[in-house]
Motif scaffolding. Sequence first.
Motif, PDB file in Angstrom:
ATOM      1  N   PRO A 243      57.920 114.155  19.648  1.00 58.44           N
ATOM      2  CA  PRO A 243      57.026 113.660  20.702  1.00 58.44           C
ATOM      3  C   PRO A 243      55.676 114.376  20.716  1.00 58.44           C
ATOM      4  O   PRO A 243      54.642 113.740  20.955  1.00 58.44           O
ATOM      5  CB  PRO A 243      57.801 113.950  21.994  1.00 58.44           C
ATOM      6  CG  PRO A 243      59.223 113.933  21.580  1.00 58.44           C
ATOM      7  CD  PRO A 243      59.244 114.510  20.195  1.00 58.44           C
ATOM      8  N   ILE A 246      53.551 113.029  17.885  1.00 55.00           N
ATOM      9  CA  ILE A 246      53.055 111.693  18.231  1.00 55.00           C
ATOM     10  C   ILE A 246      51.918 111.780  19.246  1.00 55.00           C
ATOM     11  O   ILE A 246      50.884 111.134  19.109  1.00 55.00           O
ATOM     12  CB  ILE A 246      54.210 110.832  18.777  1.00 55.00           C
ATOM     13  CG1 ILE A 246      55.174 110.516  17.638  1.00 55.00           C
ATOM     14  CG2 ILE A 246      53.689 109.554  19.398  1.00 55.00           C
ATOM     15  CD1 ILE A 246      56.481 109.938  18.101  1.00 55.00           C
ATOM     16  N   THR A 250      47.057 110.916  19.455  1.00 56.16           N
ATOM     17  CA  THR A 250      46.112 110.249  20.360  1.00 56.16           C
ATOM     18  C   THR A 250      44.972 111.172  20.777  1.00 56.16           C
ATOM     19  O   THR A 250      44.006 110.726  21.363  1.00 56.16           O
ATOM     20  CB  THR A 250      46.807 109.739  21.632  1.00 56.16           C
ATOM     21  OG1 THR A 250      47.211 110.858  22.410  1.00 56.16           O
ATOM     22  CG2 THR A 250      48.003 108.883  21.308  1.00 56.16           C
ATOM     23  N   PHE A 251      45.097 112.465  20.480  1.00 52.88           N
ATOM     24  CA  PHE A 251      44.026 113.383  20.852  1.00 52.88           C
ATOM     25  C   PHE A 251      43.114 113.653  19.655  1.00 52.88           C
ATOM     26  O   PHE A 251      42.837 114.790  19.322  1.00 52.88           O
ATOM     27  CB  PHE A 251      44.611 114.684  21.400  1.00 52.88           C
ATOM     28  CG  PHE A 251      45.218 114.505  22.760  1.00 52.88           C
ATOM     29  CD1 PHE A 251      44.422 114.468  23.883  1.00 52.88           C
ATOM     30  CD2 PHE A 251      46.583 114.350  22.906  1.00 52.88           C
ATOM     31  CE1 PHE A 251      44.973 114.294  25.148  1.00 52.88           C
ATOM     32  CE2 PHE A 251      47.145 114.172  24.157  1.00 52.88           C
ATOM     33  CZ  PHE A 251      46.333 114.138  25.281  1.00 52.88           C
ATOM     34  N   GLN A 252      42.701 112.612  18.999  1.00 49.46           N
ATOM     35  CA  GLN A 252      41.820 112.737  17.839  1.00 49.46           C
ATOM     36  C   GLN A 252      40.475 112.083  18.144  1.00 49.46           C
ATOM     37  O   GLN A 252      40.394 111.196  18.981  1.00 49.46           O
ATOM     38  CB  GLN A 252      42.437 112.037  16.618  1.00 49.46           C
ATOM     39  CG  GLN A 252      43.841 112.472  16.292  1.00 49.46           C
ATOM     40  CD  GLN A 252      43.901 113.896  15.802  1.00 49.46           C
ATOM     41  OE1 GLN A 252      42.977 114.383  15.163  1.00 49.46           O
ATOM     42  NE2 GLN A 252      44.982 114.596  16.129  1.00 49.46           N
ATOM     43  N   GLN A 253      39.473 112.549  17.431  1.00 44.16           N
ATOM     44  CA  GLN A 253      38.157 111.933  17.572  1.00 44.16           C
ATOM     45  C   GLN A 253      38.235 110.450  17.208  1.00 44.16           C
ATOM     46  O   GLN A 253      37.811 109.593  17.953  1.00 44.16           O
ATOM     47  CB  GLN A 253      37.161 112.649  16.655  1.00 44.16           C
ATOM     48  CG  GLN A 253      35.727 112.419  17.036  1.00 44.16           C
ATOM     49  CD  GLN A 253      35.292 113.407  18.114  1.00 44.16           C
ATOM     50  OE1 GLN A 253      35.477 114.600  17.980  1.00 44.16           O
ATOM     51  NE2 GLN A 253      34.738 112.904  19.189  1.00 44.16           N
ATOM     52  N   TYR A 257      45.378 104.241  14.154  1.00 44.26           N
ATOM     53  CA  TYR A 257      46.475 103.417  14.666  1.00 44.26           C
ATOM     54  C   TYR A 257      47.597 103.219  13.646  1.00 44.26           C
ATOM     55  O   TYR A 257      48.743 102.987  14.012  1.00 44.26           O
ATOM     56  CB  TYR A 257      45.947 102.079  15.183  1.00 44.26           C
ATOM     57  CG  TYR A 257      45.220 102.251  16.490  1.00 44.26           C
ATOM     58  CD1 TYR A 257      45.924 102.428  17.675  1.00 44.26           C
ATOM     59  CD2 TYR A 257      43.836 102.296  16.541  1.00 44.26           C
ATOM     60  CE1 TYR A 257      45.275 102.631  18.876  1.00 44.26           C
ATOM     61  CE2 TYR A 257      43.171 102.499  17.739  1.00 44.26           C
ATOM     62  CZ  TYR A 257      43.894 102.665  18.908  1.00 44.26           C
ATOM     63  OH  TYR A 257      43.256 102.882  20.091  1.00 44.26           O
ATOM     64  N   ILE A 260      49.750 106.034  14.257  1.00 45.39           N
ATOM     65  CA  ILE A 260      50.411 105.885  15.554  1.00 45.39           C
ATOM     66  C   ILE A 260      51.633 104.972  15.454  1.00 45.39           C
ATOM     67  O   ILE A 260      52.728 105.332  15.901  1.00 45.39           O
ATOM     68  CB  ILE A 260      49.395 105.380  16.605  1.00 45.39           C
ATOM     69  CG1 ILE A 260      48.621 106.580  17.150  1.00 45.39           C
ATOM     70  CG2 ILE A 260      50.096 104.634  17.735  1.00 45.39           C
ATOM     71  CD1 ILE A 260      47.636 106.271  18.217  1.00 45.39           C
TER      72      ILE A 260
ATOM     73  N   THR B 123      61.836 107.408  23.070  1.00 43.33           N
ATOM     74  CA  THR B 123      60.909 108.463  23.461  1.00 43.33           C
ATOM     75  C   THR B 123      59.708 107.893  24.206  1.00 43.33           C
ATOM     76  O   THR B 123      58.965 107.090  23.643  1.00 43.33           O
ATOM     77  CB  THR B 123      60.408 109.190  22.201  1.00 43.33           C
ATOM     78  OG1 THR B 123      61.513 109.416  21.331  1.00 43.33           O
ATOM     79  CG2 THR B 123      59.733 110.485  22.547  1.00 43.33           C
ATOM     80  N   ALA B 125      56.858 109.129  24.808  1.00 42.99           N
ATOM     81  CA  ALA B 125      55.608 109.373  24.095  1.00 42.99           C
ATOM     82  C   ALA B 125      55.391 108.314  23.013  1.00 42.99           C
ATOM     83  O   ALA B 125      54.277 107.817  22.826  1.00 42.99           O
ATOM     84  CB  ALA B 125      55.620 110.769  23.484  1.00 42.99           C
ATOM     85  N   GLY B 246      40.135 111.125  24.608  1.00 38.49           N
ATOM     86  CA  GLY B 246      39.620 111.446  23.291  1.00 38.49           C
ATOM     87  C   GLY B 246      39.842 112.893  22.923  1.00 38.49           C
ATOM     88  O   GLY B 246      40.902 113.457  23.176  1.00 38.49           O
ATOM     89  N   SER B 247      38.818 113.526  22.371  1.00 35.83           N
ATOM     90  CA  SER B 247      39.009 114.825  21.736  1.00 35.83           C
ATOM     91  C   SER B 247      38.698 115.989  22.667  1.00 35.83           C
ATOM     92  O   SER B 247      38.306 117.041  22.233  1.00 35.83           O
ATOM     93  CB  SER B 247      38.092 114.907  20.523  1.00 35.83           C
ATOM     94  OG  SER B 247      36.780 114.614  20.925  1.00 35.83           O
TER      95      SER B 247
END
Lengths: 293, 307
Positions: A243, A246, A250-253, A257, A260, B123, B125, B246-247
């Motif tokens: 988890p 995964i 989503t915490f990327q510049q 997808y 993902i 999950t 997430a 975002g980042s």
Amino acid sequence: MRSTGLTSKSRFSNKEKKELAGQALSHLVMILIALAFIVPFLWMLLSSFKTTTEIIKIPPSFFPKKFTINSYKMIFERLDFLRYFLNSVLIAGAIMVFSMFASSIAGFVFSKFKFRGKELIFVVFLAGMMIPFAVVVIPMYLLVAKMNLLNSYLGVIIPLVVSPFGIPFGTFLMRQFMEGIPMEMIEAARIDGASNFWIYFRIMLPLSGAGLGGVGIFTFLFMYNQLWWPLMVISRQKMRTLPLGIAALTFQQVIRYDMIVTGASIAIVPMMIIFAFAQQKLVKGVTLTGLKM
Amino acid sequence: MAGTKKDSGLKQRYVFPFVVLAPLIVLYILFVYYPLGYSIWSSLHLWVIENPLKSTFVGLRNYIELFTANPRFSKAFSNTFIYVAVKTALVIPMGLLFAALLAHLRRGQRFYIFAVFLPALCTPAAIGVLFSYLFQTRFGLINHILKTLLLQPQPFLNSPKQALYCVIAVDSWAFVGLTTLIFYAGLLNIPEVFIEAAKVDGAGKIRSFFSIKVPLLGHSILFLSIYTIIIAFQTFDFLFVMTSTGSTGGSSGGPGISSYVMSLLVYNEGMLRGQVDRATAVATIMLFFVLLFTIIQFKVLRPKWEY
């Protein structure tokens, strides 16, 4: 009954027709509902075999035009998802084994022993289940940091073992299951000189096997899905659970997808397989505990 | 001889529970009750990171600040209640409807249960990120369907007005399998006599569903409603992965602060901003409400608690 004249026979078949139409209509509605649950997963699986460009194509295509396993190659080779998966299985597995042992032996004590303070201790056990995780999460983080357990398996495992769906819930269920075991069996074994551990392993465990199995499966599934606590404890990439891996996508510049859908597939497909093989057992477990509450 | 035998029997009966329970109680105090006490304690102090023991007692100041001067908290507070209300209002009636359809069918339940309950096992997430793809504004499946139906495409997770509701929808989608299953089992448990009696009285299927079956399911409906409320009140996972801005170093609740809920605030204040006192004050407010719901649960469901 069948040969009761023409009129009643035709009325019966009319009723039957109506019944059949009702069944067909219900099936139709239920199929539409089922589609709403299946299509996202189907879309996910099909998308995981699309190319990087096809996945962001407008309009989207249902079937991959060019079938490729590049996303899987990339996610396992470059992003270390195999390690994340193994971390998840190891952590959930350890919590499961520990919870099964502790909650079955505690269930034995709570169902078959009489001692002062028993009710109070049981209430203390259950009351912990009502405390929201958000309430304990920050102090628990400070504590685990002080114990030097950040970025370690133990740091993830120990607090989750005593979290509501670890030992407390397991103990509650095991007590329920073990209460049905006749006290005479235990007394008889005691007269023969059996120790409590012998009674636990040879009488209590075999006779509550189904319940213990249920506790095991649910603990595993629940812990395999955990996000928040591992998120607190783990910052080193190698230690990530699935988890976490995964969520990190989503915490990327630039959000990939293709990664993902592939990452989600890796987490979800094992669940599909487990559910397909153990559906009756899982469903029975859920409804039993649900109805008992 | 007899005395020693009795002695060892007594020993066996009293020492064993102690040996078994003592380590568990130690773990429990360390990882449940100590953190609980710490949370309440630090929420009443001005917490000092270098030496928490030197924190100064400020009474309810952290709480007053949250309620009067913290827009993030006001947002999180109201969003949490919206989340709880909408999710409960979705999953209970839909679960009842699905269960009624399943109970009406003569065959094929196994497949439908598989479909409806599968997301409940997966999950959160993973489901969250999957739906962030499906909700994607330009190439996502859902806008594609809207366009095919000649409807206006929506911004979904990019919109401060829609993001929270998108997450609630996904959470409910994943949760409704549970309510369906339990209602379905409840429906099957209703003795045939009641339904036959209603038939004799001339009640149709729909009528007998609402005036016989739903009231008989009353206990399950109440229990599941309160259970859903308690779970939804603490929601974290779906929001965390679906509303990342975002980042910005792992911050969620976006766009802006539009989809903050209390759990997310605890995480963001405590972990990202290091404001332990403020975070634990939010947590203690959550504790208050969850205990309130739990007390209601026990009060309302008392008569059935005989197992």
